[in-house]
Design a protein around this motif. Structure first.
Motif, PDB file in Angstrom:
ATOM      1  N   ALA A  87       1.159  -2.028  -0.090  1.00 62.79           N
ATOM      2  CA  ALA A  87       0.179   0.028  -0.510  1.00 62.79           C
ATOM      3  C   ALA A  87       0.946   1.319   0.079  1.00 62.79           C
ATOM      4  CB  ALA A  87      -0.900   0.182   1.152  1.00 62.79           C
ATOM      5  N   GLU A  88       2.274   1.242   0.595  1.00 65.43           N
ATOM      6  CA  GLU A  88       2.469   1.842   0.468  1.00 65.43           C
ATOM      7  C   GLU A  88       4.631   1.939  -0.252  1.00 65.43           C
ATOM      8  OE1 GLU A  88       2.647   5.170   1.631  1.00 65.43           O
ATOM      9  OE2 GLU A  88       0.617   5.111   2.192  1.00 65.43           O
ATOM     10  N   PRO A  89       4.709   2.939  -0.661  1.00 64.73           N
ATOM     11  CA  PRO A  89       6.661   2.021  -1.274  1.00 64.73           C
ATOM     12  C   PRO A  89       7.514   2.016  -0.154  1.00 64.73           C
ATOM     13  CG  PRO A  89       6.255   4.801  -1.606  1.00 64.73           C
ATOM     14  CD  PRO A  89       4.489   3.963  -0.953  1.00 64.73           C
ATOM     15  N   VAL A  90       8.047   0.907  -0.597  1.00 61.03           N
ATOM     16  CA  VAL A  90       9.182   0.341   1.043  1.00 61.03           C
ATOM     17  C   VAL A  90      11.018   1.383   0.377  1.00 61.03           C
ATOM     18  CG1 VAL A  90      10.458  -0.493   1.240  1.00 61.03           C
ATOM     19  CG2 VAL A  90       8.161  -0.924   1.257  1.00 61.03           C
ATOM     20  N   ARG A  91      11.429   1.611   0.935  1.00 65.38           N
ATOM     21  CA  ARG A  91      12.783   2.681   0.463  1.00 65.38           C
ATOM     22  C   ARG A  91      13.872   1.629   0.977  1.00 65.38           C
ATOM     23  NH1 ARG A  91      14.286   8.535   1.924  1.00 65.38           N
ATOM     24  NH2 ARG A  91      16.868   8.939   1.629  1.00 65.38           N
ATOM     25  N   SER A  92      14.737   1.654   0.117  1.00 63.91           N
ATOM     26  CA  SER A  92      16.180   1.033   0.464  1.00 63.91           C
ATOM     27  C   SER A  92      17.009   1.994  -0.820  1.00 63.91           C
ATOM     28  CB  SER A  92      16.169  -0.486  -1.145  1.00 63.91           C
ATOM     29  OG  SER A  92      15.933   0.065  -2.041  1.00 63.91           O
ATOM     30  N   ARG A  93      17.830   1.650  -0.470  1.00 59.41           N
ATOM     31  CA  ARG A  93      19.561   2.451  -1.028  1.00 59.41           C
ATOM     32  C   ARG A  93      19.266   3.119  -2.196  1.00 59.41           C
ATOM     33  NH1 ARG A  93      22.132  -2.148   0.029  1.00 59.41           N
ATOM     34  NH2 ARG A  93      22.906  -3.175  -1.858  1.00 59.41           N
ATOM     35  N   PHE A  94      18.496   1.702  -3.395  1.00 56.38           N
ATOM     36  CA  PHE A  94      17.927   2.008  -4.724  1.00 56.38           C
ATOM     37  C   PHE A  94      17.197   3.069  -4.661  1.00 56.38           C
ATOM     38  CE2 PHE A  94      20.138  -2.564  -3.633  1.00 56.38           C
ATOM     39  CZ  PHE A  94      21.183  -2.131  -4.504  1.00 56.38           C
ATOM     40  N   GLY A  95      15.907   3.199  -4.313  1.00 57.40           N
ATOM     41  CA  GLY A  95      15.094   3.687  -4.137  1.00 57.40           C
ATOM     42  C   GLY A  95      13.449   3.668  -4.139  1.00 57.40           C
ATOM     43  N   TRP A  96      12.955   4.205  -4.065  1.00 59.36           N
ATOM     44  CA  TRP A  96      12.171   3.609  -3.546  1.00 59.36           C
ATOM     45  C   TRP A  96      10.749   2.037  -4.404  1.00 59.36           C
ATOM     46  CZ3 TRP A  96      10.112   5.417   0.794  1.00 59.36           C
ATOM     47  CH2 TRP A  96       9.867   6.893   1.414  1.00 59.36           C
ATOM     48  N   HIS A  97      10.441   1.226  -3.977  1.00 56.57           N
ATOM     49  CA  HIS A  97       9.802   0.197  -3.957  1.00 56.57           C
ATOM     50  C   HIS A  97       8.547  -0.141  -3.838  1.00 56.57           C
ATOM     51  CE1 HIS A  97      13.585  -1.975  -4.106  1.00 56.57           C
ATOM     52  NE2 HIS A  97      13.825  -0.525  -3.843  1.00 56.57           N
ATOM     53  N   ILE A  98       8.011  -0.887  -5.064  1.00 61.72           N
ATOM     54  CA  ILE A  98       6.092  -1.050  -5.112  1.00 61.72           C
ATOM     55  C   ILE A  98       6.095  -2.363  -5.298  1.00 61.72           C
ATOM     56  CG2 ILE A  98       3.840  -0.643  -5.980  1.00 61.72           C
ATOM     57  CD1 ILE A  98       4.940   2.071  -7.967  1.00 61.72           C
ATOM     58  N   LEU A  99       5.744  -2.998  -4.326  1.00 58.77           N
ATOM     59  CA  LEU A  99       6.411  -4.854  -3.922  1.00 58.77           C
ATOM     60  C   LEU A  99       4.582  -5.453  -4.482  1.00 58.77           C
ATOM     61  CD1 LEU A  99       8.559  -4.462  -0.922  1.00 58.77           C
ATOM     62  CD2 LEU A  99       8.918  -5.093  -3.100  1.00 58.77           C
ATOM     63  N   ARG A 100       4.921  -6.835  -5.235  1.00 58.84           N
ATOM     64  CA  ARG A 100       3.747  -7.660  -4.684  1.00 58.84           C
ATOM     65  C   ARG A 100       4.146  -8.913  -4.852  1.00 58.84           C
ATOM     66  NH1 ARG A 100       1.263  -8.541 -10.891  1.00 58.84           N
ATOM     67  NH2 ARG A 100       3.150 -10.156 -11.101  1.00 58.84           N
ATOM     68  N   LEU A 101       4.021  -9.923  -3.498  1.00 60.80           N
ATOM     69  CA  LEU A 101       4.430 -10.737  -3.502  1.00 60.80           C
ATOM     70  C   LEU A 101       3.324 -11.512  -4.472  1.00 60.80           C
ATOM     71  CD1 LEU A 101       5.875 -13.273  -1.597  1.00 60.80           C
ATOM     72  CD2 LEU A 101       3.402 -12.812   0.080  1.00 60.80           C
ATOM     73  N   ASP A 102       4.215 -12.751  -4.834  1.00 63.94           N
ATOM     74  CA  ASP A 102       3.828 -13.236  -6.103  1.00 63.94           C
ATOM     75  C   ASP A 102       3.477 -15.107  -5.513  1.00 63.94           C
ATOM     76  OD1 ASP A 102       3.776 -11.385  -8.242  1.00 63.94           O
ATOM     77  OD2 ASP A 102       5.367 -12.413  -8.512  1.00 63.94           O
ATOM     78  N   ARG A 103       3.756 -15.422  -4.473  1.00 65.19           N
ATOM     79  CA  ARG A 103       3.480 -16.552  -3.559  1.00 65.19           C
ATOM     80  C   ARG A 103       5.316 -16.692  -2.911  1.00 65.19           C
ATOM     81  NH1 ARG A 103       6.433 -22.818  -7.205  1.00 65.19           N
ATOM     82  NH2 ARG A 103       4.528 -24.125  -5.579  1.00 65.19           N
TER      83      ARG A 103
END
Length: 372
Positions: free
Chosen positions: A195-211
């Motif tokens: 629901a919110e972007p996740v930050r890492s040292r690379f940038g912002w991630h939009i995540l989807r868990l497939d399995r």
């Protein structure tokens, strides 16, 4: 070499200069803690190298896993431990007990299949990260709309090389991703998008868990060798520690077994207090005549104390030395070496210092207080 510039640690007389140099390799909370650790390390190394010499071992350095070649000293120490520390192999029953007690440990890792869209900040300006976050939040809003496919947005907007395959990261094991991204995926159910972007040292991630593929208990046969190796390693560590402790005990019983010179070379110690604890009383017997000449008052005190204990003079001396050897710490050994410095016979000089410490009360000190 002056005894005042040395310390006795674990039955080894070590120059203060060597301790100061070695202390740099032993980070600690205080300088004194670092010096203590350095002294013990130098003493144990000297005792092990002395044992290698007694065994007639020769250094055969090997290349370690990191590509570094052992030094000759390291090779000798390894050879001593290999020769003298024999570890009993764990039985299958012992290995199985460990397996049965920790089934939750012996599991295959949980695997995940996931996809992401990476929105990297453009440049290092302070506002770049906030701008990238706003772009990521806009993409999350678009994904909530009907007929918007995650893979299509990844191909069009992701700054990761996975964009070409719709953002798929494939099958992942623990540790494959940065901690923040792994934590974000752990909160998702299969098919769910963050629901919110996740930050890492690379940038912002939009995540989807497939399995998510949960781990499973591994059969005993799959982990038997691993458990046996762990048990063997623990036993070796314990047995090696006991072996080194035995060398230290033997060195202490000799008084000073080894003397390290200023350049780090080892010489055999001259203080044979251990002779007093063996079968004959020759050295203790010599002490009576020597004390009568060197310190007649002390000789009389010893004789009186021996009479009270109903012991012969030599036997009483031997018991006093035994008590010192059993109870003295490294600091007392250092003080003893300093006290005996200059004696023609170091062993007799040490006997005198021990007896004075036992039979003569410490000088009382007074504080003069000036009253107003």
């Amino acid at each position: 070499m002056s005894a005042a510039s040395c310390r006795v640690i674990d039955g080894v007389q070590i120059p203060e200069r060597l301790i100061s140099e070695e202390a740099q390799n032993h980070p600690a909370g205080t300088a004194e803690e670092a010096r203590r650790a350095a002294g013990h390390a130098l003493a144990i190394r000297a005792l092990l190298l002395n044992r290698a010499d007694i065994l007639g071992l020769r250094p055969e350095p090997v290349i370690e896993e990191d590509g570094r070649e052992e030094t000759p000293e390291e090779a000798l120490i390894r050879a001593v431990l290999e020769a003298e520390v024999v570890v009993q192999q764990p039985t299958e029953a012992e290995v199985r007990r460990v397996y049965d007690a920790g089934r939750h440990v012996f599991r295959s890792p949980t695997l995940t299949e996931a996809s992401h869209i990476l929105v990297a900040p453009e440049g290092e300006e302070p506002g770049a990260w906030e701008t990238a976050r706003e772009r990521a939040e806009d993409l999350i809003r678009q994904l909530a709309e009907p007929n918007v496919r995650f893979a299509d947005l990844a191909r069009a907007h992701s700054d990761c090389t996975s964009a070409g395959i719709g953002g798929s990261l494939g099958q992942l094991s623990p540790g494959d991703l940065t901690a923040s991204v792994e934590a974000g995926l752990a909160e998702l159910a299969p098919g769910e998008i963050s629901a919110e972007p996740v930050r890492s040292r690379f940038g912002w991630h939009i995540l989807r868990l497939d399995r998510r593929i949960d781990g499973r208990d591994l059969p005993f046969e799959h982990v038997q060798d691993e458990i046996a190796l762990q048990l063997e390693g623990r036993r070796w560590t314990a047995d090696a520690s006991r072996y080194v402790a035995g060398l230290v005990t033997q060195a202490r019983e000799q008084g000073v077994a080894i003397v390290l010179t200023e350049d780090g070379r080892a010489e055999h110690g001259q203080l044979s207090l251990g002779d007093l604890l063996r079968d004959d009383l020759a050295v203790a017997a010599r002490a009576q005549a020597w004390l009568l000449e060197a310190d007649a008052d002390l000789a009389l005190q010893v004789q009186a104390a021996a009479d009270r204990e109903q012991l012969e003079f030599a036997a009483f001396v031997r018991e006093q030395v035994r008590a010192f050897v059993n109870d003295a710490d490294d600091e007392k050994w250092t003080q003893l070496i300093s006290a005996a410095q200059g004696a023609g016979d170091p062993a007799l000089g040490c006997i005198r210092a021990i007896l004075k410490g036992q039979l003569q009360p410490a000088a009382r000190t007074y504080t003069l207080i000036q009253r107003a």
